[in-house]
Design a protein around this motif. Structure first.
Motif, PDB file in Angstrom:
ATOM      1  N   ILE A  37      41.668  46.645  45.156  1.00 35.92           N
ATOM      2  CA  ILE A  37      42.786  45.906  44.555  1.00 35.92           C
ATOM      3  C   ILE A  37      42.603  45.829  43.046  1.00 35.92           C
ATOM      4  N   GLY A  38      41.383  45.537  42.615  1.00 41.92           N
ATOM      5  CA  GLY A  38      41.103  45.499  41.186  1.00 41.92           C
ATOM      6  C   GLY A  38      41.315  46.849  40.518  1.00 41.92           C
ATOM      7  N   ASP A  39      40.876  47.915  41.190  1.00 37.37           N
ATOM      8  CA  ASP A  39      41.056  49.260  40.634  1.00 37.37           C
ATOM      9  C   ASP A  39      42.536  49.626  40.537  1.00 37.37           C
ATOM     10  N   LYS A  83      28.522  37.969  39.022  1.00 37.54           N
ATOM     11  CA  LYS A  83      28.852  38.912  37.945  1.00 37.54           C
ATOM     12  C   LYS A  83      30.288  39.389  38.109  1.00 37.54           C
ATOM     13  N   THR A  84      30.468  40.519  38.805  1.00 36.16           N
ATOM     14  CA  THR A  84      31.796  41.130  38.851  1.00 36.16           C
ATOM     15  C   THR A  84      32.348  41.325  40.258  1.00 36.16           C
ATOM     16  N   ARG A  85      31.516  41.157  41.270  1.00 32.56           N
ATOM     17  CA  ARG A  85      31.968  41.491  42.616  1.00 32.56           C
ATOM     18  C   ARG A  85      32.704  40.320  43.262  1.00 32.56           C
ATOM     19  N   GLY A  86      33.147  40.515  44.518  1.00 36.88           N
ATOM     20  CA  GLY A  86      33.877  39.462  45.211  1.00 36.88           C
ATOM     21  C   GLY A  86      35.179  39.142  44.516  1.00 36.88           C
ATOM     22  N   ALA A  87      35.436  37.843  44.310  1.00 38.46           N
ATOM     23  CA  ALA A  87      36.663  37.428  43.629  1.00 38.46           C
ATOM     24  C   ALA A  87      36.709  37.930  42.194  1.00 38.46           C
ATOM     25  N   GLY A  88      35.544  38.316  41.648  1.00 37.88           N
ATOM     26  CA  GLY A  88      35.507  38.850  40.290  1.00 37.88           C
ATOM     27  C   GLY A  88      36.354  40.098  40.116  1.00 37.88           C
ATOM     28  N   HIS A  89      36.546  40.863  41.189  1.00 35.99           N
ATOM     29  CA  HIS A  89      37.410  42.044  41.097  1.00 35.99           C
ATOM     30  C   HIS A  89      38.841  41.662  40.719  1.00 35.99           C
ATOM     31  N   LEU A  90      39.249  40.447  41.073  1.00 33.71           N
ATOM     32  CA  LEU A  90      40.629  40.012  40.834  1.00 33.71           C
ATOM     33  C   LEU A  90      40.797  39.335  39.480  1.00 33.71           C
ATOM     34  N   ALA A  91      39.702  39.131  38.762  1.00 29.01           N
ATOM     35  CA  ALA A  91      39.729  38.384  37.505  1.00 29.01           C
ATOM     36  C   ALA A  91      40.274  39.248  36.378  1.00 29.01           C
ATOM     37  N   GLN A  92      41.559  39.569  36.476  1.00 26.94           N
ATOM     38  CA  GLN A  92      42.234  40.370  35.470  1.00 26.94           C
ATOM     39  C   GLN A  92      43.547  39.694  35.115  1.00 26.94           C
ATOM     40  N   GLU A  93      43.772  39.541  33.823  1.00 27.78           N
ATOM     41  CA  GLU A  93      44.972  38.850  33.370  1.00 27.78           C
ATOM     42  C   GLU A  93      46.211  39.628  33.799  1.00 27.78           C
ATOM     43  N   GLY A  94      47.110  38.939  34.475  1.00 25.90           N
ATOM     44  CA  GLY A  94      48.306  39.574  35.020  1.00 25.90           C
ATOM     45  C   GLY A  94      48.194  39.812  36.505  1.00 25.90           C
ATOM     46  N   LEU A  95      47.026  40.169  36.980  1.00 25.75           N
ATOM     47  CA  LEU A  95      46.811  40.339  38.417  1.00 25.75           C
ATOM     48  C   LEU A  95      46.758  38.984  39.102  1.00 25.75           C
ATOM     49  N   LEU A  96      45.950  38.089  38.571  1.00 30.24           N
ATOM     50  CA  LEU A  96      45.719  36.797  39.213  1.00 30.24           C
ATOM     51  C   LEU A  96      46.567  35.722  38.544  1.00 30.24           C
TER      52      LEU A  96
END
Length: 517
Positions: A38-40, A63-76
């Motif tokens: 989803i993040g990709d 760090k970046t895994r789990g919910a971190g994949h969704l931590a992108q402005e506009g996505l979340l």
């Protein structure tokens, strides 16, 4: 049953969807391959946008895994979870007011999944009253842009309750060990089982879709029906991830899954220092047969001390994710347990906790104040969230909070906590015994706040204890020294002086009747 790649599964998420995610902490049953996809997808296409992510337990490797994949402005758009401690990038977005953010009690969110599955209006409970989850304080909000009331204050039969509102689920992600050709999902190699069934049922009740990530596909009819946690009638699609690890740090531990028993006494001895002192003093509150919870942080050291002292098998340690007995894991693998006696689903564990099943709760504190309030959820410019802390601390018969008296020279005993995760006043109203254990001193919750009852040997009361606190507590007229054995290098001899347990009420009917005089 439709099988697809993680990238194909990510295409099923649409703009504005509510995504419900199963899993716990550092990779325990986390469908990470799908989250990564989803993040990709968002990075390459800008879609999907404005997602609401809901997960009862924090997800990530810090760090970046789990919910971190969704931590992108506009996505979340919105994140609702028990904690963000595992996904610091999400916490930063909340601090920077880039998303709507809520942290709610992990147990209440877990139980809410069952209410949603059944189509009931929501969850009615006393858990969270007088904490920051209470709408009279912050309603669980962790960002200023969070405007919706997810928790309401109400009265039922003359008493105050909190009402947790349900979510409408568009897509649910669950994870298991294996799936058969009909989509039946087993979890026999997972470290936890959580509320995967309720999540799938809740999505189905909402008209949403359920995507399951598994390590392997097995022939139809080969899964034992009692090992199936999510029946295939609830699963819409399967993603096979052959490289799926049990946690983010452990590829496969038969001790975590319960397939083998390991020597619990092999837990490493805590090194000398404040953490060892706090854990050893906390362990002095153990008694024969005590049913306990060990919170994350400094309190996980209770297991190490109990093993060193030879009393680990004489008490029952549990964790909120559903493990009963064995030795709870610590650090990034907190939530798992080595060689547990039982692994039950998380909502049932919280039913037991909320119902007063815990004799002792050992929890860490970030700060405590003059009212006896404790904060672990927001402090020092960080949003952490409560995890299971609110359920555990509010439901236990007695609570032992552990931590150091200062951090980097700053007091952790403050005039007023930044956020109330545990209410001292509410505990006093319910006559709940509470201790605050530090490496320098021990306090108890008295009628007017924390009272100093023990001081470490050799310390000066004013300079070393009262002088490093931001408020002046009452000092007990019977102030005594902490047991010197706590500070010694060798064992404390706890095995020889573990107090006996009082008979439980349910067992008293089996006690022999007293002979009439």
């Amino acid at each position: 049953m439709r099988q697809m790649s993680a990238a194909e599964a990510a295409l099923l998420l649409r703009d504005g969807d509510t995504l419900l995610i199963g899993g716990s902490g550092g990779g325990h049953a986390v469908p990470d391959a799908i989250l990564a996809a989803i993040g990709d997808r968002f990075r390459t296409s800008g879609a999907p946008r404005d997602i609401t992510a809901v997960h009862p337990v924090g997800l990530g490797d810090g760090k970046t895994r789990g919910a971190g994949h969704l931590a992108q402005e506009g996505l979340l758009k919105r994140a609702v979870s028990g904690t963000f401690v595992n996904s610091p990038a999400v916490a930063r977005m909340a601090m920077d007011e880039k998303i709507e953010a809520y942290t709610l009690p992990q147990g209440s969110m877990s139980q809410l999944m069952r209410e949603m599955a059944a189509g009931r209006p929501g969850l009615l409970t006393r858990i969270g009253l007088h904490s920051f989850v209470d709408p009279r304080l912050q309603g669980g909000r962790q960002s200023q842009r969070s405007k919706e009331d997810l928790v309401e204050l109400t009265k039922f039969q003359g008493e105050e309750y909190l009402f947790y509102r349900p979510f409408n689920v568009d897509v649910a992600l669950v994870r298991g060990s294996a799936a058969d050709e009909d989509g039946n999902i087993s979890m026999e190699h997972e470290a936890v089982t959580l509320e995967m069934l309720s999540i799938a049922q809740a999505a189905r009740r909402s008209g949403g879709i359920v995507i399951a990530q598994v390590k392997t596909i097995v022939p139809r009819g080969t899964l034992h029906p009692k090992m199936v946690k999510v029946p295939g009638i609830l699963v819409d699609a399967l993603v096979v991830e052959p490289e799926q690890w049990q946690t983010f740090e452990t590829q496969d531990s038969a001790a975590y899954s319960g397939h083998v028993r390991v020597a619990l006494e092999d837990i490493p001895r805590l090194p000398a220092g404040p953490r060892r002192i706090v854990a050893r003093r906390g362990a002095c509150e153990l008694f024969e047969g005590a049913i306990c919870n060990l919170g994350s942080g400094i309190s996980t050291g209770i297991a190490n001390v109990a093993a060193e002292e030879g009393v680990l098998r004489r008490v029952c340690l549990t964790n909120e994710q559903g493990n009963i007995g064995g030795a709870p894991a610590s650090g990034n693998e907190a939530g798992a347990a080595r060689s547990p006696d039982a692994q039950i689903d998380q909502p049932y564990q919280f039913d037991f906790y909320d119902g007063g099943g815990l004799d002792l709760a050992f929890l860490s504190f970030a700060e405590f104040d003059a009212e006896g309030n404790v904060n672990v959820s927001r402090f020092g410019g960080r949003i952490v969230g409560p995890g299971g802390f609110v359920n555990i601390s509010q439901g236990a018969k007695a609570v032992i909070f552990g931590g150091t008296l200062t951090a980097n020279g700053a007091p952790k005993a403050v005039r007023q906590v930044e956020q109330v995760t545990f209410s001292g006043r509410f505990a006093r109203e319910r006559r709940q015994p509470v201790l605050y254990v530090t490496e320098r001193a021990v306090f108890r919750l008295a009628e007017d706040g924390p009272e100093l009852i023990e001081i470490a040997p050799g310390l000066d009361l004013e300079a070393d204890v009262l002088g490093v606190m931001a408020f002046r507590p009452r000092v007990s007229p019977n102030l005594r020294q902490m047991d010197a054995r706590i500070f010694a290098d060798g064992a404390m001899g706890l095995a020889d002086r573990l107090p006996p347990a009082a008979p439980r009420a349910a067992l008293r009917r089996f006690a022999p009747a007293q002979a009439a005089e």
